[in-house]
Design a protein around this motif. Structure first.
Motif, PDB file in Angstrom:
ATOM      1  N   MET A   1       0.860  -1.143   0.084  1.00  0.00           N
ATOM      2  CA  MET A   1       0.043   0.089  -0.217  1.00  0.00           C
ATOM      3  C   MET A   1       0.740   0.918   0.378  1.00  0.00           C
ATOM      4  O   MET A   1       1.953   1.376   1.084  1.00  0.00           O
ATOM      5  CB  MET A   1      -0.651  -0.132   1.272  1.00  0.00           C
ATOM      6  CG  MET A   1      -1.612   1.255   1.413  1.00  0.00           C
ATOM      7  SD  MET A   1      -3.046   1.662   2.692  1.00  0.00           S
ATOM      8  CE  MET A   1      -4.125  -0.272   2.883  1.00  0.00           C
ATOM      9  N   LYS A   2       0.983   2.398  -0.763  1.00  0.00           N
ATOM     10  CA  LYS A   2       1.388   3.359  -1.162  1.00  0.00           C
ATOM     11  C   LYS A   2       1.512   4.505   0.313  1.00  0.00           C
ATOM     12  O   LYS A   2       0.492   3.790   1.309  1.00  0.00           O
ATOM     13  CB  LYS A   2       1.052   4.546  -2.132  1.00  0.00           C
ATOM     14  CG  LYS A   2       1.013   3.756  -3.576  1.00  0.00           C
ATOM     15  CD  LYS A   2       2.328   4.398  -3.966  1.00  0.00           C
ATOM     16  CE  LYS A   2       3.147   3.814  -4.939  1.00  0.00           C
ATOM     17  NZ  LYS A   2       3.749   4.097  -5.570  1.00  0.00           N
ATOM     18  N   LEU A   3       2.106   5.019   0.214  1.00  0.00           N
ATOM     19  CA  LEU A   3       1.852   6.134   1.611  1.00  0.00           C
ATOM     20  C   LEU A   3       1.372   7.618   1.675  1.00  0.00           C
ATOM     21  O   LEU A   3       0.967   7.449   0.144  1.00  0.00           O
ATOM     22  CB  LEU A   3       3.413   6.184   1.812  1.00  0.00           C
ATOM     23  CG  LEU A   3       4.201   5.227   3.235  1.00  0.00           C
ATOM     24  CD1 LEU A   3       6.059   5.981   2.657  1.00  0.00           C
ATOM     25  CD2 LEU A   3       4.006   4.705   4.394  1.00  0.00           C
ATOM     26  N   SER A   4       1.309   7.459   3.070  1.00  0.00           N
ATOM     27  CA  SER A   4      -0.070   8.977   2.660  1.00  0.00           C
ATOM     28  C   SER A   4       0.387   9.747   4.106  1.00  0.00           C
ATOM     29  O   SER A   4       1.290   9.966   4.487  1.00  0.00           O
ATOM     30  CB  SER A   4      -1.323   8.970   3.289  1.00  0.00           C
ATOM     31  OG  SER A   4      -1.442   8.410   4.054  1.00  0.00           O
ATOM     32  N   ASN A   5       0.653  11.144   3.125  1.00  0.00           N
ATOM     33  CA  ASN A   5       1.726  11.892   4.651  1.00  0.00           C
ATOM     34  C   ASN A   5       0.533  11.822   6.288  1.00  0.00           C
ATOM     35  O   ASN A   5       1.680  12.301   6.616  1.00  0.00           O
ATOM     36  CB  ASN A   5       0.532  13.334   3.982  1.00  0.00           C
ATOM     37  CG  ASN A   5       1.671  14.073   2.629  1.00  0.00           C
ATOM     38  OD1 ASN A   5       2.570  13.832   3.208  1.00  0.00           O
ATOM     39  ND2 ASN A   5       0.907  14.461   1.600  1.00  0.00           N
ATOM     40  N   THR A   6      -0.485  11.874   5.631  1.00  0.00           N
ATOM     41  CA  THR A   6      -1.504  11.335   7.498  1.00  0.00           C
ATOM     42  C   THR A   6      -0.559   9.780   7.617  1.00  0.00           C
ATOM     43  O   THR A   6      -0.435  10.418   9.357  1.00  0.00           O
ATOM     44  CB  THR A   6      -2.584  10.920   7.707  1.00  0.00           C
ATOM     45  OG1 THR A   6      -3.675  11.923   6.751  1.00  0.00           O
ATOM     46  CG2 THR A   6      -3.450  10.623   8.989  1.00  0.00           C
ATOM     47  N   ALA A   7      -0.425   8.715   7.668  1.00  0.00           N
ATOM     48  CA  ALA A   7       0.448   7.768   7.915  1.00  0.00           C
ATOM     49  C   ALA A   7       1.492   8.552   8.245  1.00  0.00           C
ATOM     50  O   ALA A   7       1.927   7.806   9.519  1.00  0.00           O
ATOM     51  CB  ALA A   7       0.708   6.951   6.574  1.00  0.00           C
ATOM     52  N   ILE A   8       2.396   9.222   7.708  1.00  0.00           N
ATOM     53  CA  ILE A   8       4.009   9.868   8.028  1.00  0.00           C
ATOM     54  C   ILE A   8       3.524  10.492   9.171  1.00  0.00           C
ATOM     55  O   ILE A   8       4.670   9.881  10.190  1.00  0.00           O
ATOM     56  CB  ILE A   8       4.480  10.257   6.686  1.00  0.00           C
ATOM     57  CG1 ILE A   8       4.280   9.470   5.888  1.00  0.00           C
ATOM     58  CG2 ILE A   8       6.052  10.914   6.866  1.00  0.00           C
ATOM     59  CD1 ILE A   8       5.063   9.588   4.411  1.00  0.00           C
ATOM     60  N   ARG A   9       2.772  11.260   8.939  1.00  0.00           N
ATOM     61  CA  ARG A   9       2.335  12.161  10.142  1.00  0.00           C
ATOM     62  C   ARG A   9       2.213  11.337  11.899  1.00  0.00           C
ATOM     63  O   ARG A   9       2.951  11.790  12.315  1.00  0.00           O
ATOM     64  CB  ARG A   9       1.352  13.339  10.280  1.00  0.00           C
ATOM     65  CG  ARG A   9       2.273  14.698   9.363  1.00  0.00           C
ATOM     66  CD  ARG A   9       1.227  15.729   8.917  1.00  0.00           C
ATOM     67  NE  ARG A   9      -0.106  15.270   9.093  1.00  0.00           N
ATOM     68  CZ  ARG A   9      -0.838  15.422   7.938  1.00  0.00           C
ATOM     69  NH1 ARG A   9      -0.275  15.663   6.730  1.00  0.00           N
ATOM     70  NH2 ARG A   9      -2.453  14.280   7.369  1.00  0.00           N
ATOM     71  N   ASN A  10       1.592  10.395  11.709  1.00  0.00           N
ATOM     72  CA  ASN A  10       1.068  10.288  12.410  1.00  0.00           C
ATOM     73  C   ASN A  10       1.505   8.276  13.109  1.00  0.00           C
ATOM     74  O   ASN A  10       1.736   8.123  14.021  1.00  0.00           O
ATOM     75  CB  ASN A  10      -0.534   9.487  12.637  1.00  0.00           C
ATOM     76  CG  ASN A  10      -1.649  10.391  12.381  1.00  0.00           C
ATOM     77  OD1 ASN A  10      -1.059  11.258  13.099  1.00  0.00           O
ATOM     78  ND2 ASN A  10      -2.624  10.272  12.001  1.00  0.00           N
ATOM     79  N   ALA A  11       3.159   8.411  12.061  1.00  0.00           N
ATOM     80  CA  ALA A  11       3.881   7.366  12.413  1.00  0.00           C
ATOM     81  C   ALA A  11       4.409   7.553  13.749  1.00  0.00           C
ATOM     82  O   ALA A  11       4.941   8.811  14.120  1.00  0.00           O
ATOM     83  CB  ALA A  11       5.373   6.986  11.811  1.00  0.00           C
ATOM     84  N   VAL A  12       4.103   6.742  14.906  1.00  0.00           N
ATOM     85  CA  VAL A  12       5.004   6.453  16.081  1.00  0.00           C
ATOM     86  C   VAL A  12       5.674   6.140  16.063  1.00  0.00           C
ATOM     87  O   VAL A  12       6.502   5.417  15.475  1.00  0.00           O
ATOM     88  CB  VAL A  12       4.332   6.135  17.278  1.00  0.00           C
ATOM     89  CG1 VAL A  12       2.080   6.786  16.809  1.00  0.00           C
ATOM     90  CG2 VAL A  12       3.587   4.022  16.823  1.00  0.00           C
ATOM     91  N   THR A  13       6.995   6.306  17.603  1.00  0.00           N
ATOM     92  CA  THR A  13       8.541   6.161  17.205  1.00  0.00           C
ATOM     93  C   THR A  13       8.147   4.774  18.526  1.00  0.00           C
ATOM     94  O   THR A  13       7.095   4.336  19.017  1.00  0.00           O
ATOM     95  CB  THR A  13       9.284   7.246  18.361  1.00  0.00           C
ATOM     96  OG1 THR A  13       8.595   7.113  19.100  1.00  0.00           O
ATOM     97  CG2 THR A  13       9.566   8.659  18.111  1.00  0.00           C
TER      98      THR A  13
END
Length: 223
Positions: A1-13
């Protein structure tokens, strides 16, 4: 699945770095400190390699994909993107170094000078200037650093050479200013810093015959 800006912003450490893949070798690596780094995984001549494409959010998703398109085009042209980047960086570094600018300036002007003059000039730069200032970025060089190099020439008793070297450095800096690689010529701050060369005065001619001969030579001179 392609990434989205939302998925990148919400990526937790997490405790260890992990990857979010976008496809075609592009992924973002999320580090425990919160840093998010774009990477491109590829193979070149059978060898697996990775290339950094920037840090999120300075490099957003669209820009990362644009970079991916560029490096994949390089691969299709049989160019290793990592190797090409190193070559480009080395070229950029050389073009902005004192030696790089000096050789460029010399190459553009040497046809205006006699061979003997141009040979002496480049030898002077290669022997007395490049070993100490050559690799430095030209815009960062300041007057005290130039003076330190000129003092080396002066200390070996070559005062005239020191003055000529200062003049040549000034010509290089002015060329750098004209081509947008330096803000000013720092050699202008060295006025009076090097002792003047000793002027040898020749004895006055008092013999009328010698004066006549001198005047005839002057009258016949066509230089």
């Amino acid at each position: 699945m392609k990434l989205s800006n939302t998925a990148i912003r919400n990526a937790v450490t997490k405790d260890k770095p992990y990857r979010l893949f976008d496809g075609a070798g592009l992924y973002i690596e999320v580090h425990p400190n919160g840093g998010k780094y774009w990477r491109f995984k590829y193979r070149y001549h059978g060898k697996e390699k990775r290339l950094s494409l920037g840090i999120y959010p300075d490099v957003g998703l669209k820009k990362a994909r644009d970079k991916l398109t560029h490096v994949r085009q390089q691969l299709s042209d049989d160019i290793d993107p990592a190797r090409q980047r190193k070559q480009d960086q080395a070229k950029s570094s050389t073009e902005h170094s004192f030696e790089g600018v000096a050789r460029e300036w010399f190459g553009k002007h040497k046809h205006n000078w006699a061979d003997s003059h141009s040979s002496k000039m480049i030898r002077r730069l290669e022997r007395d200037i490049f070993p100490w200032l050559g690799t430095m970025e030209i815009s960062t060089i300041e007057a005290p650093e130039i003076l330190s190099v000129l003092r080396r020439i002066e200390d070996r008793g070559s005062l005239d050479t020191a003055h000529r070297a200062k003049q040549n450095c000034g010509q290089v800096f002015r060329y750098a200013v004209a081509t947008g690689r330096a803000g000013r010529d720092p050699t202008t701050d060295l006025k009076g810093a090097i002792p003047p060369t000793k002027i040898n005065h020749f004895p006055t001619i008092t013999d009328p015959k010698a004066i006549g001969s001198l005047l005839r030579h002057i009258d016949s001179y066509r230089g």
